[in-house]
Write a protein that holds these residues in place. Structure first.
Motif, PDB file in Angstrom:
ATOM      1  N   ARG A  17      -5.455 -10.034  -6.833  1.00  0.00           N
ATOM      2  CA  ARG A  17      -6.633  -9.348  -6.309  1.00  0.00           C
ATOM      3  C   ARG A  17      -6.781  -9.582  -4.808  1.00  0.00           C
ATOM      4  O   ARG A  17      -7.147  -8.682  -4.057  1.00  0.00           O
ATOM      5  CB  ARG A  17      -7.887  -9.798  -7.059  1.00  0.00           C
ATOM      6  CG  ARG A  17      -7.957  -9.257  -8.473  1.00  0.00           C
ATOM      7  CD  ARG A  17      -9.146  -9.794  -9.223  1.00  0.00           C
ATOM      8  NE  ARG A  17     -10.386  -9.334  -8.650  1.00  0.00           N
ATOM      9  CZ  ARG A  17     -11.405  -8.830  -9.354  1.00  0.00           C
ATOM     10  NH1 ARG A  17     -11.292  -8.717 -10.662  1.00  0.00           N
ATOM     11  NH2 ARG A  17     -12.510  -8.452  -8.777  1.00  0.00           N
ATOM     12  N   ARG A  21      -6.875  -6.876  -1.817  1.00  0.00           N
ATOM     13  CA  ARG A  21      -7.993  -6.868  -0.863  1.00  0.00           C
ATOM     14  C   ARG A  21      -7.488  -6.940   0.573  1.00  0.00           C
ATOM     15  O   ARG A  21      -8.001  -6.260   1.472  1.00  0.00           O
ATOM     16  CB  ARG A  21      -8.926  -8.047  -1.156  1.00  0.00           C
ATOM     17  CG  ARG A  21     -10.079  -8.203  -0.161  1.00  0.00           C
ATOM     18  CD  ARG A  21     -11.027  -7.019  -0.241  1.00  0.00           C
ATOM     19  NE  ARG A  21     -12.075  -7.074   0.756  1.00  0.00           N
ATOM     20  CZ  ARG A  21     -11.991  -6.549   1.971  1.00  0.00           C
ATOM     21  NH1 ARG A  21     -10.869  -5.933   2.351  1.00  0.00           N
ATOM     22  NH2 ARG A  21     -12.991  -6.619   2.811  1.00  0.00           N
ATOM     23  N   ASN A  22      -6.459  -7.736   0.797  1.00  0.00           N
ATOM     24  CA  ASN A  22      -5.944  -7.912   2.151  1.00  0.00           C
ATOM     25  C   ASN A  22      -5.174  -6.691   2.655  1.00  0.00           C
ATOM     26  O   ASN A  22      -4.882  -6.599   3.852  1.00  0.00           O
ATOM     27  CB  ASN A  22      -5.038  -9.142   2.210  1.00  0.00           C
ATOM     28  CG  ASN A  22      -5.828 -10.431   2.085  1.00  0.00           C
ATOM     29  OD1 ASN A  22      -7.024 -10.467   2.355  1.00  0.00           O
ATOM     30  ND2 ASN A  22      -5.163 -11.492   1.645  1.00  0.00           N
ATOM     31  N   GLU A  24      -6.336  -3.573   2.219  1.00  0.00           N
ATOM     32  CA  GLU A  24      -7.288  -2.474   2.442  1.00  0.00           C
ATOM     33  C   GLU A  24      -7.522  -2.241   3.937  1.00  0.00           C
ATOM     34  O   GLU A  24      -7.627  -3.187   4.710  1.00  0.00           O
ATOM     35  CB  GLU A  24      -8.626  -2.781   1.770  1.00  0.00           C
ATOM     36  CG  GLU A  24      -8.574  -2.768   0.256  1.00  0.00           C
ATOM     37  CD  GLU A  24      -9.958  -2.940  -0.361  1.00  0.00           C
ATOM     38  OE1 GLU A  24     -10.952  -2.570   0.295  1.00  0.00           O
ATOM     39  OE2 GLU A  24     -10.039  -3.450  -1.488  1.00  0.00           O
ATOM     40  N   ASP A 209     -10.430  -0.741  -5.572  1.00  0.00           N
ATOM     41  CA  ASP A 209     -10.795  -1.202  -4.235  1.00  0.00           C
ATOM     42  C   ASP A 209     -11.952  -2.182  -4.322  1.00  0.00           C
ATOM     43  O   ASP A 209     -12.691  -2.222  -5.303  1.00  0.00           O
ATOM     44  CB  ASP A 209     -11.109  -0.019  -3.305  1.00  0.00           C
ATOM     45  CG  ASP A 209     -12.351   0.737  -3.710  1.00  0.00           C
ATOM     46  OD1 ASP A 209     -13.464   0.195  -3.557  1.00  0.00           O
ATOM     47  OD2 ASP A 209     -12.221   1.877  -4.184  1.00  0.00           O
ATOM     48  N   SER A 210     -12.105  -2.981  -3.296  1.00  0.00           N
ATOM     49  CA  SER A 210     -13.064  -4.086  -3.333  1.00  0.00           C
ATOM     50  C   SER A 210     -14.513  -3.616  -3.320  1.00  0.00           C
ATOM     51  O   SER A 210     -15.415  -4.395  -3.638  1.00  0.00           O
ATOM     52  CB  SER A 210     -12.827  -5.041  -2.156  1.00  0.00           C
ATOM     53  OG  SER A 210     -13.031  -4.378  -0.923  1.00  0.00           O
ATOM     54  N   ARG A 237     -14.609  -3.849 -10.769  1.00  0.00           N
ATOM     55  CA  ARG A 237     -15.484  -4.432  -9.746  1.00  0.00           C
ATOM     56  C   ARG A 237     -16.763  -3.603  -9.696  1.00  0.00           C
ATOM     57  O   ARG A 237     -16.693  -2.369  -9.729  1.00  0.00           O
ATOM     58  CB  ARG A 237     -14.825  -4.399  -8.360  1.00  0.00           C
ATOM     59  CG  ARG A 237     -13.551  -5.222  -8.240  1.00  0.00           C
ATOM     60  CD  ARG A 237     -12.921  -4.957  -6.895  1.00  0.00           C
ATOM     61  NE  ARG A 237     -11.575  -5.508  -6.791  1.00  0.00           N
ATOM     62  CZ  ARG A 237     -11.199  -6.442  -5.926  1.00  0.00           C
ATOM     63  NH1 ARG A 237     -12.094  -6.945  -5.094  1.00  0.00           N
ATOM     64  NH2 ARG A 237      -9.958  -6.864  -5.871  1.00  0.00           N
TER      65      ARG A 237
END
Length: 263
Positions: A17, A21-22, A24, A209-210, A237
């Motif tokens: 995860r 996230r990194n 995006e 996506d976060s 999420r």
């Protein structure tokens, strides 16, 4: 031993995860979709660099704009609003005159009944690299009906207000989100429902996506690199913007009396 395996599994999940996230970033997308799309294709490669996207607005802020403008992708953009579709056509016509690739923008109210014909009439069929769906309504039903193209990657908006319930709004070709409930929380399908649909169509859910808006699927025969399948519970999420107003359970409580189709 089982306890250590569970801890290791949890650590792997957090690592994956964090990896997503990194990756995006936003160029032309609404959130960090541009970065995640770039990361996915960096892992699985590209073929013909063609896309189809439903619900592009004026074409400037959507999931395929960055690919079209900066990476030379071609494809079809569909938009139901006539004013937005005209603006998108004008925008991409200017790019075409300055040496850009072929982007078709068509004004169309897409339904499960006409989606395949609409795309085929634009001359798009068979293998494409990317399909993006964001129409705030019949998203599940359009993906289910679609068979004229065979995308390697699918990006589709999910409704985080449904939590992990495996539901979608019932099909209605005249669906308009804010006419159904003023909150705007009643639309589309849950990530659980989309994961089941993806499995039936031959796709693995590889992430979200976060901000809790989009789910990302890769066709099983294309999966590779650092991407791996996730269950809906792992991938889910909550939507950050809505959490400022209410918890997920409060969101669903406000719309629980409406109709649902269980998947």
């Amino acid at each position: 031993m089982k306890e250590y395996e569970a801890i290791a599994s949890e650590g792997d999940q957090l690592g994956y995860r964090a990896l997503l996230r990194n990756r995006e970033f936003k160029v032309s997308s609404q959130n960090g979709e541009d970065g995640l799309i770039a990361f996915i294709f960096s892992e699985i490669g590209v073929t013909n660099r063609r896309f189809v996207e439903f619900g592009v607005g004026d074409g400037r802020e959507c999931n395929c704009a960055n690919l079209a403008i900066r990476f030379g992708w071609s494809g079809l953009m569909l938009e139901g609003n006539s004013v937005s579709a005209r603006r998108a056509r004008e925008y991409y016509a200017k790019l075409e005159r300055s040496g850009g690739n072929g982007i078709q923008v068509r004004r169309a109210h897409v339904t499960a009944e006409n989606i395949n014909e609409t795309i085929a009439c634009a001359g798009v069929q068979g293998e494409i690299d990317l399909l993006s769906i964001d129409i705030d309504g019949n998203d599940y039903w359009l993906w289910e009906a679609l068979d004229v193209v065979r995308p390697r990657v699918v990006v589709i908006e999910y409704n985080a207000s449904f939590g992990l319930r495996s539901v979608t709004v019932p099909y209605d070709p005249q669906f308009v989100r804010l006419r159904r409930h003023r909150s705007g929380w009643y639309h589309g399908a849950s990530v659980s429902a989309l994961a089941k649909l993806g499995e039936r169509k031959g796709y693995d859910l590889v992430g979200t996506d976060s901000r809790g808006v989009n789910a990302f699927f890769v066709r099983k025969d294309a999966l590779g690199g650092r991407l791996r399948p996730l269950g809906a519970e792992e991938a889910y999420r909550p939507q950050k913007k809505r959490m400022v107003v209410a918890t997920v359970e409060q969101q669903f409580s406000a719309i629980a009396h409406l109709d649902y189709f269980e998947v």
